[in-house]
Design a protein around this motif. Structure first.
Motif, short mmCIF file in Angstrom:
data_model
loop_
_atom_site.label_atom_id
_atom_site.label_comp_id
_atom_site.label_asym_id
_atom_site.label_seq_id
_atom_site.Cartn_x
_atom_site.Cartn_y
_atom_site.Cartn_z
N PHE A 58 20.60 -10.81 -3.91
CA PHE A 58 20.27 -12.18 -3.49
C PHE A 58 20.85 -12.45 -2.09
N ASN A 59 22.06 -11.96 -1.82
CA ASN A 59 22.64 -12.16 -0.48
C ASN A 59 21.78 -11.50 0.58
N MET A 60 21.34 -10.27 0.32
CA MET A 60 20.51 -9.57 1.29
C MET A 60 19.19 -10.32 1.50
N LEU A 61 18.59 -10.80 0.41
CA LEU A 61 17.31 -11.51 0.53
C LEU A 61 17.50 -12.83 1.30
N THR A 62 18.60 -13.53 1.01
CA THR A 62 18.88 -14.79 1.72
C THR A 62 19.02 -14.55 3.22
N GLU A 63 19.75 -13.48 3.56
CA GLU A 63 19.92 -13.15 4.99
C GLU A 63 18.58 -12.89 5.67
N ASN A 64 17.59 -12.53 4.87
CA ASN A 64 16.26 -12.23 5.42
C ASN A 64 15.26 -13.36 5.17
N GLY A 65 15.77 -14.55 4.87
CA GLY A 65 14.90 -15.73 4.84
C GLY A 65 14.24 -16.04 3.51
#
Ligand code: TMP
Ligand code: ASP
Length: 236
Positions: A58-65
Motif C-alpha cells: 500500500f505504501n508503494m502504491l500510495t507513493e505512485n498515486g
C-alpha cells in the motif's frame, strides 16, 4: 486510537470500530480458507506477515498515486484504515494463465497472456463468487459506470506497479485480486494485498510462492509466506 466493537468478521480478517467514525481497524487472522471456505486451515503467523506485506505494498502504491484505505499499521496484526462502503465486485488482474482462467478457457497454466486482463466477480460466498459482466453489475447496481471505470483503470495501474515491484524481488506476478470501497464519495483501494490474494512465482525456479501452496497441499507454506515477506519488507 481506541479500539471499539467488532463490526464484521470475514474469513481472513476482523473489522473493529474505533472512536473515529471515519476509521476502522482491520485485524489479520492466521485462518486460511480455499474453495469458498470448503477447505480450512491455519497458516502460522500469516496474519503478521500479511499485515506487513500489505503495508509495504500500500505504501508503494500510495507513493505512485494510487488512493488506498490504509492510514497506518498499528502493530503486528492490526492496520488502521479508512472506513469503506465496500463495492461488492472483486477485481482480478491477470498476466499469466492460472487457476480459474486456465480451467475456464482450457489454457495451459503458465501461458503468458498477450496482454494483461481485468475480470469482475460478485463478492458473494453464498454464490461462490460468480463472474459478472458490466451489464450484470449495472443491473444489480453494485457499482456505477464511473466507479467501475475507476476500479478497472486503477486495477490496471496496480498491476503495472506490482509487476515491477515484485520483479525487482525475483517474483513474477501471475494474477491478483483487489477490492474497492467508497469513502466520502471517493473510490479507494481496500482489503489487503498479500500471498493470499496474489499468485507469485519465483522468477528463477517457477516455484509457487503464494496461497496455492495451501490450496494444493504443496507444503512449506509458512516458510514460503516468510520468504515473500523477507523479499518485500526485508527481515521482519
Ligand atoms: P482464480 O484463478 O481462482 O480466479 O484466482 C485469481 C486470483 O485471485 C488469485 O491470485 C487468487 C485471488 N483470489 C482471491 O484473493 N480470493 C478469492 O476468493 C479468489 C477466488 C481468488
Ligand atoms: N479465499 C477464498 C475462499 O476461502 C478463495 C481462495 O482464495 O481460494 O474460498
Amino acid at each position: 486510537m481506541k479500539k471499539g466493537e467488532k463490526l464484521y468478521e470475514g474469513k481472513a480478517k476482523i473489522i473493529y470500530a474505533t472512536d473515529d467514525p471515519n476509521l476502522v481497524i482491520q485485524y489479520f487472522k492466521d485462518e486460511a480458507t480455499a474453495f469458498d471456505g470448503k477447505k480450512k486451515g491455519i497458516i502460522e503467523n500469516k496474519g503478521v506477515v500479511n499485515n506487513r506485506i500489505s503495508e509495504a505494498l500500500f505504501n508503494m502504491l500510495t507513493e505512485n498515486g494510487v488512493h488506498t484505505h490504509m492510514v497506518e499499521r498499528l502493530n503486528d496484526r492490526e492496520m488502521l484504515v479508512k472506513k469503506l462502503n465496500i463495492i461488492m465486485v472483486e477485481m482480478i488482474g491477470r498476466n499469466i494463465a492460472a487457476g480459474s482462467l486456465a480451467k475456464r478457457i482450457g489454457l495451459e497454466e503458465g501461458t503468458v497472456l498477450p496482454r494483461p486482463i481485468v475480470e469482475t466477480y460478485y463478492k458473494s460466498d453464498a454464490l461462490g463468487d460468480p463472474m459478472l459482466c458490466d451489464e450484470h453489475i449495472f443491473m444489480m447496481e453494485l457499482a456505477t459506470p464511473a466507479q467501475l471505470e475507476t476500479m478497472r483503470e486503477t486495477t490496471r495501474k496496480v498491476n503495472r506497479l506490482l509487476t515491477d515491484f515484485f520483479a525487482a524481488r525475483k517474483l513474477r506476478l501471475v494474477d491478483f485480486k483487489v477490492e474497492y470501497g467508497v469513502h466520502n464519495g471517493e473510490v479507494l483501494l481496500g482489503d489487503e494485498i498479500c500471498p493470499d490474494t496474489c499468485r507469485l512465482w519465483d522468477m528463477d525456479t517457477d516455484e509457487k510462492m503464494d496461497k496455492d501452496r495451501f490450496r494444493r497441499d504443496l507444503g512449506k507454506i509458512e516458510e514460503t509466506y516468510a520468504e515473500v515477506a523477507r523479499r518485500v519488507c526485508g527481515e521482519i
